[in-house]
Design an enzyme around this catalytic site. Sequence first.
Site, PDB file in Angstrom:
ATOM      1  N   CYS A 115       0.860  -1.186   0.000  1.00 19.09           N
ATOM      2  CA  CYS A 115       0.000   0.000   0.000  1.00 19.09           C
ATOM      3  C   CYS A 115       0.895   1.234   0.000  1.00 19.09           C
ATOM      4  O   CYS A 115       1.698   1.427   0.916  1.00 19.09           O
ATOM      5  CB  CYS A 115      -0.892   0.010   1.242  1.00 19.09           C
ATOM      6  N   ASN A 149      10.526  -2.189  -8.100  1.00 14.60           N
ATOM      7  CA  ASN A 149      10.477  -2.919  -9.367  1.00 14.60           C
ATOM      8  C   ASN A 149       9.090  -2.755  -9.961  1.00 14.60           C
ATOM      9  O   ASN A 149       8.087  -2.957  -9.258  1.00 14.60           O
ATOM     10  CB  ASN A 149      10.750  -4.413  -9.142  1.00 14.60           C
ATOM     11  N   GLU A 150       9.036  -2.359 -11.206  1.00 17.51           N
ATOM     12  CA  GLU A 150       7.755  -2.262 -11.925  1.00 17.51           C
ATOM     13  C   GLU A 150       6.622  -1.755 -11.040  1.00 17.51           C
ATOM     14  O   GLU A 150       5.622  -2.450 -10.805  1.00 17.51           O
ATOM     15  CB  GLU A 150       7.399  -3.605 -12.560  1.00 17.51           C
ATOM     16  N   CYS A 155      -4.320   0.697  -4.875  1.00 13.45           N
ATOM     17  CA  CYS A 155      -4.810   0.272  -3.560  1.00 13.45           C
ATOM     18  C   CYS A 155      -6.040   1.102  -3.202  1.00 13.45           C
ATOM     19  O   CYS A 155      -6.101   2.298  -3.495  1.00 13.45           O
ATOM     20  CB  CYS A 155      -3.720   0.474  -2.509  1.00 13.45           C
ATOM     21  N   CYS A 157      -7.438   0.892   0.094  1.00 16.70           N
ATOM     22  CA  CYS A 157      -7.621   0.661   1.538  1.00 16.70           C
ATOM     23  C   CYS A 157      -8.007   1.966   2.247  1.00 16.70           C
ATOM     24  O   CYS A 157      -8.069   3.029   1.643  1.00 16.70           O
ATOM     25  CB  CYS A 157      -6.332   0.103   2.138  1.00 16.70           C
ATOM     26  N   GLU A 306      14.929  -4.703 -18.975  1.00 15.23           N
ATOM     27  CA  GLU A 306      14.667  -6.143 -19.072  1.00 15.23           C
ATOM     28  C   GLU A 306      14.118  -6.500 -20.446  1.00 15.23           C
ATOM     29  O   GLU A 306      13.298  -5.766 -21.011  1.00 15.23           O
ATOM     30  CB  GLU A 306      13.593  -6.588 -18.069  1.00 15.23           C
TER      31      GLU A 306
HETATM   32  C1  GLA Z   1       9.006  -8.311 -14.964  1.00 10.99           C
HETATM   33  C2  GLA Z   1       9.750  -8.248 -13.654  1.00 10.99           C
HETATM   34  C3  GLA Z   1      10.773  -9.312 -13.486  1.00 10.99           C
HETATM   35  C4  GLA Z   1      10.292 -10.627 -14.031  1.00 10.99           C
HETATM   36  C5  GLA Z   1       9.893 -10.452 -15.470  1.00 10.99           C
HETATM   37  C6  GLA Z   1       9.446 -11.729 -16.142  1.00 10.99           C
HETATM   38  O1  GLA Z   1       9.505  -7.527 -15.933  1.00 10.99           O
HETATM   39  O2  GLA Z   1      10.336  -6.993 -13.435  1.00 10.99           O
HETATM   40  O3  GLA Z   1      11.064  -9.420 -12.125  1.00 10.99           O
HETATM   41  O4  GLA Z   1       9.209 -11.052 -13.289  1.00 10.99           O
HETATM   42  O5  GLA Z   1       8.809  -9.562 -15.517  1.00 10.99           O
HETATM   43  O6  GLA Z   1       9.082 -11.506 -17.476  1.00 10.99           O
HETATM   44 ZN    ZN Z   2      -3.729   1.572   0.508  1.00 13.93          ZN
END
Ligand code: GLA
Ligand code: ZN
Length: 668
Positions: A115, A149-150, A155, A157, A306
């Site tokens: 959250c 990450n990503e 959320c 809540c 990536e």
């Molecule tokens: C995303 C995530 C990674 C992994 C890849 C798999 O891009 O950032 O940690 O899970 O997907 O495709």
């Molecule tokens: Zn929240």
Amino acid sequence: MSAKEITRILYGGDYNPNQWPREIWDEDMRFFKDAHINSATINVFSWAKIQPEEDRYEFAELDDIVEMLSKEGYDIVLATATGALPAWMARKYPEVERTDYQGMHHKYGHRHNACPNSPVFRKYSKKLASKLAERYGKNPHIKCWHISNEYGGTCYCENCERAFRVWLQKKYGTIEAVNKAWNTEFWGHTFYDWDEIVAPNALGEGMWDERSAFAGMSIDYKRFNSDSLLQNYKDERDAIRQYDKDAVITTNLMGTYKELDYFKWAKEMDVISWDNYPSYNTPWSRTAMTHDLMRGLKDKPFMLMEQTPSQQNWQPYNSLKKPGQMRAQSYQTIAHGANTIQFFQLRRSVGGCEKFHGAVISHAGTEDTRVFREVAQLGAELEQLGDTVLKSRNEAQVGIVFDWDNYWGLEYASGPSVDLKYVDQIHSYYEYFYNHNIPVNMIPVDADFERYKVIVAPVLYMIKDGMKEALEQFVRNGGTLITTYMSGIVGESDNVYLGGYPGPLRAMTGVWVEEIDALAPEQYNEVLTGDGNKYRCNLVCERIHLEGATALASYTEDFYAGEPAVTKNSFGNGVVYYIGTQLDREGKADILARACNEADITSIVEGAEGLEIVKRTKEGKELYFIMNFEQDGKKIPDVFVGCTDLLTGKVLEKEMPVHKYDTYLVEK
Ligand code: GLA
Ligand code: ZN
């Protein structure tokens, strides 16, 4: 030059030695050398390991990993590990977990789900980032910070609900202003107290298909959620900056991902990085467009954080990349502005839901695989390319507008058609330029339009303050604007501009749109152009009245047969094209070709249909990427005959075949 400037194309990717016994680490180092890997992204999901208990941090293993990579001269991308919560935190503080659209409060599990407004999450994520930066920030090998990450998701809540009210108070000042913005008198939803406002999920204003009874409120919630996650990013970024003044700080974005206003995010990021995961049937033009968008966020080169060396695991059908495909795709990425090629991941996991995800080193654990060989070949090529492409730019005379508020507004709208999908719409216009090798910049609504000869603004549904004036000025000064159906309808709170569509665009387009018909997937109309060409059209058909514009095409069917479907208007020294229906590909090409001809927009290499050709420019030098993503049987365009391919050293000869996935890079 900053102490940590990146001076080579980073080549590597997500590396999780913490998931493996130490014996494997030495083997990794040998394999990576052989693959010409020069960079590793570490610590992406290690929060639970580094902070095993609330009051205990444990850096011994990460110290060893950083030391090993530093000794070997890798450029390290150090993640802050806040993309997945430790289990103890969720148990002790259930508030760190999210409440979803259906209203369910989640238990421990999964990732990317903290959250954003949980004080506990904010406290500990900041603390972790600052501990990492304090410990590793001085290490010269750490060239880049990868926060969380990503970022994504939403959320609903109670902490978020409360924070939403604060966000609204800041934006609107009074509850009356909120009521006005959301037109709450509709269905009698007038609010008299801030605490009456609740998060618009399925338990609130949500309707079928995640549409909303009050789109204005839901759009504000999207803005708020995007800002909340951005605040998480800023918390960590600021913590890192106290200790590391030089390394670039980023987070990996996801292309046209809907939930976050990436143009707003870009302002807070040193460099854009993103994860490119097309599926087996994603058009190459769509991937190209997404790269252009990622470059456009800062109008600067970006990092490919990536891509998979071959297979994915999370698509319905995870096909292999064919021989040569990963190489071609990597060069497409560089062509459109990337300065790095990084993979997810370097070694394939032994368990968990990504055990079938492609990696540089497979479960067989040897170098003797097709994928490893292809990675090593590309690595060798990039190594010898040195800094050739670094510090180069992609220039364009055509700008295509992309805007998250429009994305949300168009897709929250209930009517006229459920098939109006924002990114598909933008792509369907981008495709023309791609097919003709005409460079495009993807631009925000507040871009400097004057840099372009042509601005394409498809489905410009929401016209925010200042945009009418900026577009009018651009056209008055001689620019060409191309816009379409479903444009100029609402202002920034999703209330309609009264007085006839396309509202603020009415004067410059020289048309009044009286009605918008929606066609079901099996229905078509047809347009006839002034010079006798016929094209199919569908999705929506707008009934247009001319108010100074001339008709370029009119409908041939239905009760509005004979009425204008596509128009052109002179405005000041420029022109505005208005496309009132979704033309088929040929129809779109007809209109866009006219506009380009008149605006003197040409393809960078004529007569190269079926090849993708992209140019990056550096200090007067022009670097051309020549790629074939279609069928075998294409030939090197004559203009490149005699040039040396910088990737292989081969001299390009007349009539030389360019097979599918062949790629050349030449300097002219
Ligand atoms: C995303 C995530 C990674 C992994 C890849 C798999 O891009 O950032 O940690 O899970 O997907 O495709
Ligand atoms: Zn929240």
